[in-house]
Design a protein around this motif. Structure first.
Motif, PDB file in Angstrom:
ATOM      1  N   PHE A 107      38.304  33.622  34.623  1.00  0.00           N
ATOM      2  CA  PHE A 107      37.457  32.984  33.621  1.00  0.00           C
ATOM      3  C   PHE A 107      35.999  33.275  33.992  1.00  0.00           C
ATOM      4  CE2 PHE A 107      41.113  29.789  33.476  1.00  0.00           C
ATOM      5  CZ  PHE A 107      41.635  30.273  32.286  1.00  0.00           C
ATOM      6  N   SER A 108      35.624  34.533  33.906  1.00  0.00           N
ATOM      7  CA  SER A 108      34.357  35.000  34.461  1.00  0.00           C
ATOM      8  C   SER A 108      33.997  36.315  33.790  1.00  0.00           C
ATOM      9  CB  SER A 108      34.506  35.191  35.977  1.00  0.00           C
ATOM     10  OG  SER A 108      35.563  36.107  36.244  1.00  0.00           O
ATOM     11  N   ASP A 109      33.068  37.053  34.399  1.00  0.00           N
ATOM     12  CA  ASP A 109      32.692  38.352  33.855  1.00  0.00           C
ATOM     13  C   ASP A 109      33.807  39.347  34.182  1.00  0.00           C
ATOM     14  OD1 ASP A 109      31.369  40.425  32.698  1.00  0.00           O
ATOM     15  OD2 ASP A 109      29.933  40.707  34.344  1.00  0.00           O
ATOM     16  N   HIS A 110      34.869  39.287  33.409  1.00  0.00           N
ATOM     17  CA  HIS A 110      36.096  40.025  33.701  1.00  0.00           C
ATOM     18  C   HIS A 110      36.781  40.365  32.377  1.00  0.00           C
ATOM     19  CE1 HIS A 110      40.275  40.675  35.040  1.00  0.00           C
ATOM     20  NE2 HIS A 110      39.755  40.988  36.207  1.00  0.00           N
ATOM     21  N   PRO A 111      37.503  41.489  32.308  1.00  0.00           N
ATOM     22  CA  PRO A 111      38.180  41.865  31.060  1.00  0.00           C
ATOM     23  C   PRO A 111      39.084  40.772  30.483  1.00  0.00           C
ATOM     24  CG  PRO A 111      38.196  43.726  32.555  1.00  0.00           C
ATOM     25  CD  PRO A 111      37.609  42.567  33.323  1.00  0.00           C
ATOM     26  N   VAL A 112      39.754  39.997  31.339  1.00  0.00           N
ATOM     27  CA  VAL A 112      40.665  38.969  30.832  1.00  0.00           C
ATOM     28  C   VAL A 112      39.921  37.969  29.961  1.00  0.00           C
ATOM     29  CG1 VAL A 112      42.063  36.955  31.502  1.00  0.00           C
ATOM     30  CG2 VAL A 112      42.473  39.171  32.579  1.00  0.00           C
ATOM     31  N   LEU A 113      38.773  37.490  30.421  1.00  0.00           N
ATOM     32  CA  LEU A 113      38.013  36.532  29.618  1.00  0.00           C
ATOM     33  C   LEU A 113      37.432  37.199  28.371  1.00  0.00           C
ATOM     34  CD1 LEU A 113      36.907  33.796  29.022  1.00  0.00           C
ATOM     35  CD2 LEU A 113      35.017  34.238  30.598  1.00  0.00           C
ATOM     36  N   ALA A 124      52.958  26.557  30.860  1.00  0.00           N
ATOM     37  CA  ALA A 124      51.961  27.061  31.805  1.00  0.00           C
ATOM     38  C   ALA A 124      51.917  28.578  31.698  1.00  0.00           C
ATOM     39  CB  ALA A 124      52.317  26.641  33.229  1.00  0.00           C
ATOM     40  N   ILE A 125      50.712  29.120  31.487  1.00  0.00           N
ATOM     41  CA  ILE A 125      50.540  30.554  31.273  1.00  0.00           C
ATOM     42  C   ILE A 125      49.716  31.144  32.414  1.00  0.00           C
ATOM     43  CG2 ILE A 125      49.658  32.332  29.720  1.00  0.00           C
ATOM     44  CD1 ILE A 125      50.009  30.268  27.439  1.00  0.00           C
ATOM     45  N   ASP A 126      50.336  32.065  33.145  1.00  0.00           N
ATOM     46  CA  ASP A 126      49.670  32.752  34.256  1.00  0.00           C
ATOM     47  C   ASP A 126      49.018  34.017  33.716  1.00  0.00           C
ATOM     48  OD1 ASP A 126      48.859  33.884  36.593  1.00  0.00           O
ATOM     49  OD2 ASP A 126      50.858  34.262  37.394  1.00  0.00           O
ATOM     50  N   LEU A 127      47.680  34.098  33.805  1.00  0.00           N
ATOM     51  CA  LEU A 127      46.950  35.237  33.264  1.00  0.00           C
ATOM     52  C   LEU A 127      46.653  36.314  34.311  1.00  0.00           C
ATOM     53  CD1 LEU A 127      44.353  33.429  30.938  1.00  0.00           C
ATOM     54  CD2 LEU A 127      46.363  34.736  30.228  1.00  0.00           C
ATOM     55  N   CYS A 128      47.223  36.185  35.523  1.00  0.00           N
ATOM     56  CA  CYS A 128      46.876  37.197  36.534  1.00  0.00           C
ATOM     57  C   CYS A 128      48.068  37.826  37.253  1.00  0.00           C
ATOM     58  CB  CYS A 128      45.890  36.627  37.549  1.00  0.00           C
ATOM     59  SG  CYS A 128      46.503  35.268  38.547  1.00  0.00           S
ATOM     60  N   GLY A 129      49.236  37.186  37.266  1.00  0.00           N
ATOM     61  CA  GLY A 129      50.390  37.802  37.910  1.00  0.00           C
ATOM     62  C   GLY A 129      50.110  38.145  39.360  1.00  0.00           C
ATOM     63  N   HIS A 130      50.385  39.409  39.731  1.00  0.00           N
ATOM     64  CA  HIS A 130      50.192  39.851  41.121  1.00  0.00           C
ATOM     65  C   HIS A 130      48.832  40.498  41.359  1.00  0.00           C
ATOM     66  CE1 HIS A 130      54.111  38.951  42.855  1.00  0.00           C
ATOM     67  NE2 HIS A 130      54.701  39.450  41.777  1.00  0.00           N
ATOM     68  N   THR A 131      47.865  40.280  40.472  1.00  0.00           N
ATOM     69  CA  THR A 131      46.535  40.845  40.693  1.00  0.00           C
ATOM     70  C   THR A 131      45.788  39.998  41.732  1.00  0.00           C
ATOM     71  OG1 THR A 131      45.592  39.606  38.838  1.00  0.00           O
ATOM     72  CG2 THR A 131      46.424  41.819  38.371  1.00  0.00           C
ATOM     73  N   ALA A 132      44.559  40.425  42.049  1.00  0.00           N
ATOM     74  CA  ALA A 132      43.790  39.798  43.124  1.00  0.00           C
ATOM     75  C   ALA A 132      43.561  38.313  42.864  1.00  0.00           C
ATOM     76  CB  ALA A 132      42.455  40.508  43.287  1.00  0.00           C
ATOM     77  N   GLU A 133      43.570  37.526  43.946  1.00  0.00           N
ATOM     78  CA  GLU A 133      43.276  36.088  43.936  1.00  0.00           C
ATOM     79  C   GLU A 133      44.325  35.264  43.200  1.00  0.00           C
ATOM     80  OE1 GLU A 133      38.726  35.257  44.050  1.00  0.00           O
ATOM     81  OE2 GLU A 133      39.000  36.747  42.464  1.00  0.00           O
ATOM     82  N   ASN A 134      45.530  35.817  43.017  1.00  0.00           N
ATOM     83  CA  ASN A 134      46.549  35.085  42.257  1.00  0.00           C
ATOM     84  C   ASN A 134      46.977  33.813  42.993  1.00  0.00           C
ATOM     85  OD1 ASN A 134      49.333  35.406  43.664  1.00  0.00           O
ATOM     86  ND2 ASN A 134      48.460  37.484  43.752  1.00  0.00           N
ATOM     87  N   ARG A 135      47.550  32.905  42.219  1.00  0.00           N
ATOM     88  CA  ARG A 135      48.089  31.645  42.765  1.00  0.00           C
ATOM     89  C   ARG A 135      49.532  31.481  42.265  1.00  0.00           C
ATOM     90  NH1 ARG A 135      44.150  27.591  44.042  1.00  0.00           N
ATOM     91  NH2 ARG A 135      45.967  26.321  44.609  1.00  0.00           N
ATOM     92  N   ILE A 136      50.353  32.496  42.501  1.00  0.00           N
ATOM     93  CA  ILE A 136      51.749  32.448  42.036  1.00  0.00           C
ATOM     94  C   ILE A 136      52.488  31.263  42.639  1.00  0.00           C
ATOM     95  CG2 ILE A 136      53.963  33.678  42.075  1.00  0.00           C
ATOM     96  CD1 ILE A 136      52.369  36.279  41.867  1.00  0.00           C
ATOM     97  N   GLY A 137      52.075  30.863  43.829  1.00  0.00           N
ATOM     98  CA  GLY A 137      52.726  29.721  44.479  1.00  0.00           C
ATOM     99  C   GLY A 137      52.683  28.455  43.655  1.00  0.00           C
ATOM    100  N   ILE A 138      51.678  28.313  42.810  1.00  0.00           N
ATOM    101  CA  ILE A 138      51.603  27.142  41.928  1.00  0.00           C
ATOM    102  C   ILE A 138      52.842  27.068  41.049  1.00  0.00           C
ATOM    103  CG2 ILE A 138      50.400  26.183  39.912  1.00  0.00           C
ATOM    104  CD1 ILE A 138      47.784  27.214  41.162  1.00  0.00           C
ATOM    105  N   PHE A 139      53.253  28.229  40.506  1.00  0.00           N
ATOM    106  CA  PHE A 139      54.364  28.260  39.556  1.00  0.00           C
ATOM    107  C   PHE A 139      55.712  28.075  40.241  1.00  0.00           C
ATOM    108  CE2 PHE A 139      50.777  30.299  37.644  1.00  0.00           C
ATOM    109  CZ  PHE A 139      50.779  29.807  36.354  1.00  0.00           C
TER     110      PHE A 139
END
Length: 300
Positions: free
Chosen positions: A79-85, A149-164
């Motif tokens: 949620f920053s200066d990044h293509p996803v946002l 719950a929607i994960d917008l990063c998967g295995h990319t950098a800084e992921n928090r897969i452990g939350i899911f």
């Protein structure tokens, strides 16, 4: 070696990696294998093995919602200066807020730009969870009563897969940032289209595939384009040549791809190739490879 574009023994090294993967050796992260191997079965196996080794799966039961308005949460470090946002901002803006409640869980170290602060008003709650453990984030979600719950990063950098892995909602979805399989039985769906995941390849994903009818990728309605007048020479590019370019991270360039580019340059005499390269060793190696393919270094 990929970070410095050193492709000596590339095939030998890649075969060693593939053989170790097939022998159940956990030697590479899921995101990295995507740029080396096109085989979806290999990609899925790497993801599954990685999740089994590094992500604690609580095997929790799905949560049954009692909400009158379904509660949907997005999780992202981007949620920053990044293509996803940039791709998602209009989606957040235009969500149906009369029949759904929307939440955002933000984490990660990327700089926060104007768009970051602008989107906060599109959510019922916008939460920063950098310093909150996966278990406590899961508890927070259960207290709110998150349904999807929607994960917008998967295995990319800084992921928090452990939350899911804590099963924070009844439905957990992989979307946009990582169109490969997360390789986890606690992620129920992946949103895609038939270009990203042809129907014949659905078995290469641990997630069930939810197909959007045309294109899976959210995009802004309006794209602001600079009015500034620029010339090729402003970037030290020849004015009278056609410019081919690739601005991907250069560690994704494989020798197979590079040879294809060199063939294109050989057949397109009045052209140059413009690359994004971040270190001098990679730059030197790329120029050496160009020379090996009979392409002059001044065309790179």
């Amino acid at each position: 070696k990929m970070n410095i574009c050193d492709w000596k023994n590339y095939d030998k090294n890649l075969n060693q990696i593939i053989n170790k993967i097939k022998s159940n050796k956990n030697i590479i992260e899921p995101f990295l294998i995507l740029s080396l191997v096109d085989d979806l079965k290999i990609q899925k196996k790497v993801a599954e093995d990685y999740v089994k080794k590094f992500i604690s799966n609580k095997s929790l039961k799905k949560l049954k919602s009692k909400n009158s308005f379904p509660k949907i949460a997005y999780f992202s470090p981007d949620f920053s200066d990044h293509p996803v946002l940039r791709l998602m901002e209009d989606t957040f803006k235009n969500h149906n807020k009369k029949e759904f409640e929307f939440y955002a869980f933000s984490f990660g170290l990327k700089s926060r730009n104007k768009s970051h602060y602008n989107i906060k008003k599109y959510f019922k709650e916008f939460k920063y969870i950098d310093n909150i453990s996966d278990n406590n984030v899961a508890k927070m979600c259960k207290d709110i009563g998150i349904d999807i719950a929607i994960d917008l990063c998967g295995h990319t950098a800084e992921n928090r897969i452990g939350i899911f892995s804590n099963r924070v909602s009844d439905i957990q979805i992989n979307y946009l940032g990582y169109p490969g399989s997360i390789g986890a039985d606690f992620v129920d769906y992946i949103i895609a289209d038939e270009c990203i995941i042809p129907k014949k390849d659905r078995d290469k994903y641990t997630e069930k595939v939810l197909y959007l009818p045309n294109c899976y990728q959210s995009n802004p309605k309006k794209v602001i384009i600079s009015n500034e007048y620029v010339k090729k020479s402003d970037y030290k590019l020849p004015e009278n040549k056609f410019i081919f370019c690739s601005f991907n991270n250069h560690n994704k360039i494989t020798p197979i791809i590079f040879k294809c580019w060199m063939k294109i340059l050989s057949r397109s005499k009045d052209s140059v190739l413009w690359l994004y390269v971040t270190n001098d060793i990679a730059r030197k190696n790329i120029l050496i490879e160009a020379s090996k393919n009979n392409v002059s270094s001044d065309r790179i």
